[in-house]
Motif scaffolding. Structure first.
Motif, PDB file in Angstrom:
ATOM      1  N   ALA A  57       1.322  -1.226  -0.185  1.00  0.00           N
ATOM      2  CA  ALA A  57      -0.286   0.197   0.136  1.00  0.00           C
ATOM      3  C   ALA A  57       0.754   1.135   0.143  1.00  0.00           C
ATOM      4  O   ALA A  57       2.099   1.390   1.506  1.00  0.00           O
ATOM      5  CB  ALA A  57      -0.613  -0.018   1.126  1.00  0.00           C
ATOM      6  N   ARG A  83      -1.226  -6.422   1.721  1.00  0.00           N
ATOM      7  CA  ARG A  83      -1.811  -5.333   1.322  1.00  0.00           C
ATOM      8  C   ARG A  83      -2.177  -4.877  -0.073  1.00  0.00           C
ATOM      9  O   ARG A  83      -2.073  -2.988  -0.408  1.00  0.00           O
ATOM     10  CB  ARG A  83      -1.910  -3.584   2.377  1.00  0.00           C
ATOM     11  CG  ARG A  83      -2.171  -3.812   3.405  1.00  0.00           C
ATOM     12  CD  ARG A  83      -3.643  -4.668   3.849  1.00  0.00           C
ATOM     13  NE  ARG A  83      -4.577  -5.272   5.148  1.00  0.00           N
ATOM     14  CZ  ARG A  83      -4.475  -4.355   6.201  1.00  0.00           C
ATOM     15  NH1 ARG A  83      -5.074  -3.829   5.810  1.00  0.00           N
ATOM     16  NH2 ARG A  83      -4.667  -5.623   7.518  1.00  0.00           N
ATOM     17  N   SER A  85      -2.755  -4.467  -4.458  1.00  0.00           N
ATOM     18  CA  SER A  85      -4.137  -4.311  -5.416  1.00  0.00           C
ATOM     19  C   SER A  85      -3.612  -4.997  -6.653  1.00  0.00           C
ATOM     20  O   SER A  85      -3.169  -5.475  -6.567  1.00  0.00           O
ATOM     21  CB  SER A  85      -4.106  -3.106  -5.534  1.00  0.00           C
ATOM     22  OG  SER A  85      -3.081  -2.425  -6.297  1.00  0.00           O
ATOM     23  N   GLU A  87      -4.290  -4.198  -9.231  1.00  0.00           N
ATOM     24  CA  GLU A  87      -3.229  -3.853 -10.217  1.00  0.00           C
ATOM     25  C   GLU A  87      -1.727  -3.926 -10.074  1.00  0.00           C
ATOM     26  O   GLU A  87      -1.365  -4.110 -11.208  1.00  0.00           O
ATOM     27  CB  GLU A  87      -3.721  -2.021 -10.451  1.00  0.00           C
ATOM     28  CG  GLU A  87      -2.875  -1.176 -11.235  1.00  0.00           C
ATOM     29  CD  GLU A  87      -2.932   0.440 -10.950  1.00  0.00           C
ATOM     30  OE1 GLU A  87      -2.809   1.161 -12.211  1.00  0.00           O
ATOM     31  OE2 GLU A  87      -3.161  -0.113 -10.174  1.00  0.00           O
ATOM     32  N   ARG A 106      -5.354  -9.605  -0.062  1.00  0.00           N
ATOM     33  CA  ARG A 106      -5.107  -8.716  -0.227  1.00  0.00           C
ATOM     34  C   ARG A 106      -3.731  -8.890  -0.386  1.00  0.00           C
ATOM     35  O   ARG A 106      -2.512  -8.123  -0.350  1.00  0.00           O
ATOM     36  CB  ARG A 106      -5.236  -7.454   0.399  1.00  0.00           C
ATOM     37  CG  ARG A 106      -6.782  -6.751  -0.376  1.00  0.00           C
ATOM     38  CD  ARG A 106      -6.685  -5.062  -0.199  1.00  0.00           C
ATOM     39  NE  ARG A 106      -7.038  -5.358   1.349  1.00  0.00           N
ATOM     40  CZ  ARG A 106      -6.547  -3.929   2.075  1.00  0.00           C
ATOM     41  NH1 ARG A 106      -6.688  -2.739   1.135  1.00  0.00           N
ATOM     42  NH2 ARG A 106      -6.189  -3.847   3.849  1.00  0.00           N
TER      43      ARG A 106
END
Length: 257
Positions: A57, A83, A85, A87, A106
């Motif tokens: 993140a 954490r 994504s 993408e 995640r």
């Protein structure tokens, strides 16, 4: 740097094959790698038994790929990013096809051979509700990739406490228990009063207004009257998984099945 590599470097310096300045630089380079945006800690595995874990993140997909790629090259163990994504996963996977992604927790990871102590030593993860599962899964996958046998029972909170009692055998035989709960966080106290092993409580941000995004559960867990409970930060499944792993992999004493 391994003990063998360090010994070889010191012998070369002692024999006059390399200068002191060069030896110091080599030791520093092996300890960590300067990447401009990050200093990758390659000695983490030697100190703590597992490579540095990436907190994805706030990092760009290019940064996650660069760090994960270097860790994958220098370690033979599993590589983990928390954490992350979808993408970031798509971008990293294009360069590292072995990378996998768990959308619930995640977590972005490369799974390699796991070196657990023994299958007889197990970590138990309990969640109070279904909404707590993402944090519980972060703890589970962390502990699993670090080489542990992990059992899970989800949605067995105090609103229907008979569901918890159905898992008493696993509670009795676990070497460490992770309890994940939001709302008022009461499950940790109940389990703490039933178990004879360390209990790691994870407050989650699940709940209505007065739960204050996990603060109520955090304070309740910290204030528990049950002994033997440690509390990690709100939604910190990763931290709970690491702590449970270290407890589970210390020697052969304690509960076993």
């Amino acid at each position: 740097m391994t003990e063998r590599e360090t010994a070889e470097l010191l012998r070369a310096y002692k024999a006059g094959a390399i200068e002191e300045e060069d030896a110091v630089k080599r030791l520093q380079q092996r300890a960590f790698e300067e990447m401009g945006f990050a200093e990758v800690d390659h000695s983490r595995e030697a100190r703590q038994g597992f490579p540095e874990v990436i907190y994805a993140a706030g990092k760009t997909k290019e940064q996650v790929l660069a760090i994960m790629g270097r860790l994958a090259q220098t370690s033979k163990k599993s590589i983990l990013a928390t954490r992350a994504s979808a993408e970031q996963y798509a971008f990293v996977r294009a360069a590292l096809p072995e990378v996998r992604y768990d959308a619930v927790s995640r977590m972005l990871y490369i799974e390699r051979e796991r070196e657990g102590k023994t299958r007889a030593h197990r970590i138990l993860i309990l969640s109070a509700g279904t909404s707590d599962i993402p944090v519980a899964e972060e703890a589970r996958l962390t502990a699993y990739l670090m080489g542990n046998e992990v059992i899970t029972h989800y949605d067995c909170g105090v609103a229907g406490i008979h569901r918890l009692f159905a898992h008493m055998e696993d509670i009795r035989t676990a070497r460490a228990i992770i309890v994940v709960a939001g709302m008022e966080g009461a499950l940790a106290s109940v389990v703490g009063g039933l178990a004879d092993c360390p209990v790691i409580a994870v407050p989650t941000s699940v709940g209505y207004g007065a739960s204050f995004h996990g603060i109520s559960a955090l304070l309740a867990m910290l204030s528990s009257c049950a002994a033997g409970i440690a509390v990690v930060n709100i939604d910190n499944g990763f931290g709970a998984g690491v702590l449970a792993s270290r407890i589970n992999q210390q020697g052969n004493e304690g509960n076993s099945v």
